[in-house]
Design an enzyme around this catalytic site. Sequence first.
Site, PDB file in Angstrom:
ATOM      1  N   ARG A  63     -18.145   9.771  18.734  1.00 23.72           N
ATOM      2  CA  ARG A  63     -17.863  10.463  17.476  1.00 23.72           C
ATOM      3  C   ARG A  63     -17.255   9.495  16.462  1.00 23.72           C
ATOM      4  O   ARG A  63     -17.585   9.537  15.279  1.00 23.72           O
ATOM      5  CB  ARG A  63     -16.906  11.631  17.745  1.00 23.72           C
ATOM      6  CG  ARG A  63     -16.676  12.487  16.525  1.00 23.72           C
ATOM      7  CD  ARG A  63     -16.305  13.898  16.926  1.00 23.72           C
ATOM      8  NE  ARG A  63     -16.261  14.744  15.751  1.00 23.72           N
ATOM      9  CZ  ARG A  63     -15.145  15.310  15.297  1.00 23.72           C
ATOM     10  NH1 ARG A  63     -13.995  15.102  15.912  1.00 23.72           N
ATOM     11  NH2 ARG A  63     -15.197  16.068  14.225  1.00 23.72           N
ATOM     12  N   HIS A  67     -18.782   8.731  12.782  1.00 23.23           N
ATOM     13  CA  HIS A  67     -18.017   8.956  11.547  1.00 23.23           C
ATOM     14  C   HIS A  67     -17.815   7.666  10.763  1.00 23.23           C
ATOM     15  O   HIS A  67     -17.770   7.688   9.538  1.00 23.23           O
ATOM     16  CB  HIS A  67     -16.662   9.601  11.868  1.00 23.23           C
ATOM     17  CG  HIS A  67     -16.769  11.064  12.168  1.00 23.23           C
ATOM     18  ND1 HIS A  67     -15.771  11.968  11.914  1.00 23.23           N
ATOM     19  CD2 HIS A  67     -17.774  11.784  12.709  1.00 23.23           C
ATOM     20  CE1 HIS A  67     -16.156  13.182  12.275  1.00 23.23           C
ATOM     21  NE2 HIS A  67     -17.359  13.088  12.777  1.00 23.23           N
ATOM     22  N   ASP A  68     -17.703   6.538  11.463  1.00 24.10           N
ATOM     23  CA  ASP A  68     -17.596   5.273  10.727  1.00 24.10           C
ATOM     24  C   ASP A  68     -18.921   4.931  10.062  1.00 24.10           C
ATOM     25  O   ASP A  68     -18.973   4.660   8.859  1.00 24.10           O
ATOM     26  CB  ASP A  68     -17.159   4.131  11.660  1.00 24.10           C
ATOM     27  CG  ASP A  68     -17.018   2.823  10.882  1.00 24.10           C
ATOM     28  OD1 ASP A  68     -16.500   2.869   9.742  1.00 24.10           O
ATOM     29  OD2 ASP A  68     -17.426   1.762  11.382  1.00 24.10           O
ATOM     30  N   GLY A  73     -21.424   3.066   5.834  1.00 24.71           N
ATOM     31  CA  GLY A  73     -21.939   2.104   6.808  1.00 24.71           C
ATOM     32  C   GLY A  73     -20.951   1.736   7.902  1.00 24.71           C
ATOM     33  O   GLY A  73     -19.775   2.090   7.856  1.00 24.71           O
ATOM     34  N   ASP A  75     -18.704  -0.278   8.934  1.00 24.06           N
ATOM     35  CA  ASP A  75     -17.860  -1.346   8.394  1.00 24.06           C
ATOM     36  C   ASP A  75     -16.398  -1.166   8.794  1.00 24.06           C
ATOM     37  O   ASP A  75     -15.515  -1.802   8.217  1.00 24.06           O
ATOM     38  CB  ASP A  75     -17.964  -1.374   6.862  1.00 24.06           C
ATOM     39  CG  ASP A  75     -17.548  -0.044   6.239  1.00 24.06           C
ATOM     40  OD1 ASP A  75     -17.281   0.915   7.007  1.00 24.06           O
ATOM     41  OD2 ASP A  75     -17.475   0.043   5.008  1.00 24.06           O
ATOM     42  N   SER A  77     -14.513   1.083   8.130  1.00 27.92           N
ATOM     43  CA  SER A  77     -13.699   1.684   7.058  1.00 27.92           C
ATOM     44  C   SER A  77     -12.907   2.884   7.574  1.00 27.92           C
ATOM     45  O   SER A  77     -11.835   3.194   7.057  1.00 27.92           O
ATOM     46  CB  SER A  77     -14.574   2.105   5.874  1.00 27.92           C
ATOM     47  OG  SER A  77     -15.639   2.924   6.315  1.00 27.92           O
ATOM     48  N   ASN A  92     -12.006  14.347   9.995  1.00 27.05           N
ATOM     49  CA  ASN A  92     -11.383  13.423  10.950  1.00 27.05           C
ATOM     50  C   ASN A  92     -10.725  14.201  12.086  1.00 27.05           C
ATOM     51  O   ASN A  92     -10.371  13.648  13.099  1.00 27.05           O
ATOM     52  CB  ASN A  92     -10.324  12.543  10.275  1.00 27.05           C
ATOM     53  CG  ASN A  92      -9.031  13.290  10.012  1.00 27.05           C
ATOM     54  OD1 ASN A  92      -8.763  14.334  10.586  1.00 27.05           O
ATOM     55  ND2 ASN A  92      -8.224  12.754   9.139  1.00 27.05           N
ATOM     56  N   PRO A 158     -21.838  15.744   7.652  1.00 27.58           N
ATOM     57  CA  PRO A 158     -22.439  17.078   7.667  1.00 27.58           C
ATOM     58  C   PRO A 158     -21.516  18.126   8.295  1.00 27.58           C
ATOM     59  O   PRO A 158     -20.746  17.812   9.201  1.00 27.58           O
ATOM     60  CB  PRO A 158     -23.701  16.905   8.507  1.00 27.58           C
ATOM     61  CG  PRO A 158     -23.647  15.554   9.106  1.00 27.58           C
ATOM     62  CD  PRO A 158     -22.558  14.769   8.465  1.00 27.58           C
ATOM     63  N   HIS A 188     -23.932  15.150  21.670  1.00 26.24           N
ATOM     64  CA  HIS A 188     -23.170  16.355  21.995  1.00 26.24           C
ATOM     65  C   HIS A 188     -23.389  16.758  23.455  1.00 26.24           C
ATOM     66  O   HIS A 188     -23.025  17.851  23.854  1.00 26.24           O
ATOM     67  CB  HIS A 188     -23.529  17.498  21.040  1.00 26.24           C
ATOM     68  CG  HIS A 188     -22.981  17.305  19.652  1.00 26.24           C
ATOM     69  ND1 HIS A 188     -23.261  18.157  18.603  1.00 26.24           N
ATOM     70  CD2 HIS A 188     -22.154  16.358  19.139  1.00 26.24           C
ATOM     71  CE1 HIS A 188     -22.640  17.728  17.508  1.00 26.24           C
ATOM     72  NE2 HIS A 188     -21.970  16.643  17.800  1.00 26.24           N
TER      73      HIS A 188
HETATM   74  C1  HEM Z   1     -25.417  17.026  11.772  1.00 23.61           C
HETATM   75  C2  HEM Z   1     -24.716  16.181  12.486  1.00 23.61           C
HETATM   76  C3  HEM Z   1     -23.429  16.481  13.211  1.00 23.61           C
HETATM   77  C4  HEM Z   1     -22.535  17.501  13.044  1.00 23.61           C
HETATM   78  C5  HEM Z   1     -22.581  18.625  12.029  1.00 23.61           C
HETATM   79  C6  HEM Z   1     -21.499  17.316  14.044  1.00 23.61           C
HETATM   80  C7  HEM Z   1     -20.400  18.137  14.179  1.00 23.61           C
HETATM   81  C8  HEM Z   1     -19.456  18.025  15.158  1.00 23.61           C
HETATM   82  C9  HEM Z   1     -18.323  18.908  15.316  1.00 23.61           C
HETATM   83  C10 HEM Z   1     -17.987  20.064  14.390  1.00 23.61           C
HETATM   84  C11 HEM Z   1     -17.645  18.523  16.417  1.00 23.61           C
HETATM   85  C12 HEM Z   1     -16.404  19.175  17.009  1.00 23.61           C
HETATM   86  C13 HEM Z   1     -15.134  18.724  16.366  1.00 23.61           C
HETATM   87  C14 HEM Z   1     -13.946  19.508  16.869  1.00 23.61           C
HETATM   88  O1  HEM Z   1     -14.068  20.706  17.169  1.00 23.61           O
HETATM   89  O2  HEM Z   1     -12.873  18.935  16.964  1.00 23.61           O
HETATM   90  C15 HEM Z   1     -18.340  17.379  16.958  1.00 23.61           C
HETATM   91  C16 HEM Z   1     -17.954  16.702  18.091  1.00 23.61           C
HETATM   92  C17 HEM Z   1     -18.596  15.595  18.557  1.00 23.61           C
HETATM   93  N1  HEM Z   1     -19.629  14.918  17.941  1.00 23.61           N
HETATM   94 FE1  HEM Z   1     -20.738  15.588  16.419  1.00 23.61          FE
HETATM   95  N2  HEM Z   1     -21.774  16.216  14.790  1.00 23.61           N
HETATM   96  C18 HEM Z   1     -22.939  15.671  14.317  1.00 23.61           C
HETATM   97  C19 HEM Z   1     -23.550  14.528  14.779  1.00 23.61           C
HETATM   98  C20 HEM Z   1     -23.040  13.710  15.751  1.00 23.61           C
HETATM   99  C21 HEM Z   1     -23.550  12.407  16.087  1.00 23.61           C
HETATM  100  C22 HEM Z   1     -24.730  11.729  15.392  1.00 23.61           C
HETATM  101  C23 HEM Z   1     -22.783  11.932  17.093  1.00 23.61           C
HETATM  102  C24 HEM Z   1     -22.856  10.611  17.816  1.00 23.61           C
HETATM  103  C25 HEM Z   1     -23.911   9.840  17.881  1.00 23.61           C
HETATM  104  C26 HEM Z   1     -21.820  12.949  17.413  1.00 23.61           C
HETATM  105  C27 HEM Z   1     -20.905  12.890  18.441  1.00 23.61           C
HETATM  106  C28 HEM Z   1     -19.958  13.851  18.717  1.00 23.61           C
HETATM  107  C29 HEM Z   1     -19.161  13.860  19.924  1.00 23.61           C
HETATM  108  C30 HEM Z   1     -19.279  12.891  21.078  1.00 23.61           C
HETATM  109  C31 HEM Z   1     -18.281  14.944  19.821  1.00 23.61           C
HETATM  110  C32 HEM Z   1     -17.181  15.336  20.811  1.00 23.61           C
HETATM  111  C33 HEM Z   1     -15.905  14.628  20.449  1.00 23.61           C
HETATM  112  C34 HEM Z   1     -14.781  14.802  21.448  1.00 23.61           C
HETATM  113  O3  HEM Z   1     -14.933  15.476  22.447  1.00 23.61           O
HETATM  114  O4  HEM Z   1     -13.708  14.231  21.211  1.00 23.61           O
HETATM  115  N3  HEM Z   1     -21.977  14.008  16.563  1.00 23.61           N
HETATM  116  N4  HEM Z   1     -19.433  17.090  16.170  1.00 23.61           N
HETATM  117  C1  LIG Z   2      -5.042  10.628  11.645  1.00 20.41           C
HETATM  118  C2  LIG Z   2      -5.130  11.274  10.302  1.00 20.41           C
HETATM  119  O1  LIG Z   2      -5.109  10.599   9.306  1.00 20.41           O
HETATM  120  N1  LIG Z   2      -5.288  12.598  10.312  1.00 20.41           N
HETATM  121  C3  LIG Z   2      -5.515  13.372   9.104  1.00 20.41           C
HETATM  122  C4  LIG Z   2      -6.807  14.139   9.187  1.00 20.41           C
HETATM  123  O2  LIG Z   2      -7.029  15.000   8.097  1.00 20.41           O
HETATM  124  C5  LIG Z   2      -6.026  15.970   7.949  1.00 20.41           C
HETATM  125  C6  LIG Z   2      -6.479  16.911   6.860  1.00 20.41           C
HETATM  126  O3  LIG Z   2      -6.991  16.254   5.726  1.00 20.41           O
HETATM  127  C7  LIG Z   2      -4.683  15.258   7.670  1.00 20.41           C
HETATM  128  O4  LIG Z   2      -3.656  16.205   7.500  1.00 20.41           O
HETATM  129  C8  LIG Z   2      -4.364  14.338   8.843  1.00 20.41           C
HETATM  130  O5  LIG Z   2      -3.186  13.619   8.599  1.00 20.41           O
END
Ligand code: HEM
Ligand SMILES: CC(=O)N[C@H]1CO[C@H](CO)[C@@H](O)[C@@H]1O
Length: 340
Positions: A63, A67-68, A73, A75, A77, A92, A158, A188
């Site tokens: 994840r 996100h990076d 890109g 980078d 960031s 985040n 997204p 996922h």
């Molecule tokens: C349309 C694209 C995507 C959307 C809308 C999306 C959305 C999300 C959301 C909402 C979560 C849960 C966050 C939470 O409840 O704390 C999540 C978790 C995660 N996402 Fe995505 N995601 C997308 C694409 C991706 C991609 C491309 C990757 C990696 C290549 C990815 C990897 C992950 C992983 C591994 C988790 C679990 C994180 C954890 O357990 O700590 N996601 N994603």
């Molecule tokens: C680690 C960090 O910077 N967390 C931030 C994630 O975003 C929320 C909401 O914008 C902040 O309150 C957190 O500090």
Amino acid sequence: MKGLGGVALVFMLLNLTITCYGVGLQTGFYLGKCKGGNVEAIIRGVVRERFAKDPTIAAALLRLQFHDCFVTGCDASLLLNGPTSEKTAGPNLSVRGYDLIDAAKADLEIACPGVVSCSDIIAVATRDAVFLSKGMNYRVQTGRRDGFFSSKDNVDLPSPSITVRDSVKAFGLKGINKNEMVLLLGAHTVGITHCALIRNRLYNFRNTGKRDPTMDANLFKLWSKSCPKSDTGIGNAIALDQTINSTNIVDNGYFKQVKVQRGVLEIDQGLGIDRLTVDIVRTYADGPLSKTFQADFGAAMIKLGGVGVLTKPNGEIRKSCGFVNPKGPTKPAGLPNLLF
Ligand code: HEM
Ligand SMILES: CC(=O)N[C@H]1CO[C@H](CO)[C@@H](O)[C@@H]1O
Ligand SMILES: *[C@@H]1O[C@H](CO)[C@@H](O)[C@H](O)[C@H]1NC(C)=O
């Protein structure tokens, strides 16, 4: 600007622009560059040690890399600290793994100071964590440099309710095609989300006041207990791959679940219903491509790792991943900001 000088400048800009989109990465970029040290082995050691204690680090790193790379890109960031940097933006929420990148960076700065970029550490550590989670040891590329800017205003990740069509568009803008997008969402197969992100599917799908009709009935029953309507907070954790005992395994289980209406986020289930992607989901679930899932997922990760990278002469090798180096380069007057 006239004649050859102008042509040369245009070529120079073109070259820099191309550099910005992934050209210049290679496998084994650091071979022989770290005194006697083996850069990838040092990173692998840190990931192994963490993984032994906490296998959810693979989900965290996947994840984190997404996100990076998706925002300005790959980078690093996302790693920069600051009151308005990327990591302060809403999505985040629950991004983890920053400390692992810092730990690897600390070891590398001892082995060979100023050589290995934070953006490369992200890419290599993610690959290692995928491999430890029974995924493929794909040929990760390196040679990135770290960027100078990070702003939450750039965060255009997204939303979990994005439509498949809009998601294809958003990934397309980063040079990632539909097939690769579906594979990347296959990440996922590990990790978790929280009730707050599926409550709309349970109780008020697209403002209908009803549940998402595409959700498997047993899942609905299960979640109406663990994610009651009356809750308002972030709520319980929910495995993104509903295959039993597979939350930390990188495999095609996610596609098998999505195929039978057991996707978790709206976009997950969307992939299995929308005519744009349903065939891709099926072929990776139990069709001919189920056998090539690991290699194809690895290739898609390599593609993600090439989005908007900075290579020489752009970017820098940060000393500390949370901070731009004290004395950054000065931008020659007249060149667009984008390149610096
Ligand atoms: C349309 C694209 C995507 C959307 C809308 C999306 C959305 C999300 C959301 C909402 C979560 C849960 C966050 C939470 O409840 O704390 C999540 C978790 C995660 N996402 Fe995505 N995601 C997308 C694409 C991706 C991609 C491309 C990757 C990696 C290549 C990815 C990897 C992950 C992983 C591994 C988790 C679990 C994180 C954890 O357990 O700590 N996601 N994603
Ligand atoms: C680690 C960090 O910077 N967390 C931030 C994630 O975003 C929320 C909401 O914008 C902040 O309150 C957190 O500090
Ligand atoms: C899942 O793991 C638990 C605990 O390790 C075990 O008892 C159970 O049999 C496993 N279930 C399946 C379907 O593998």
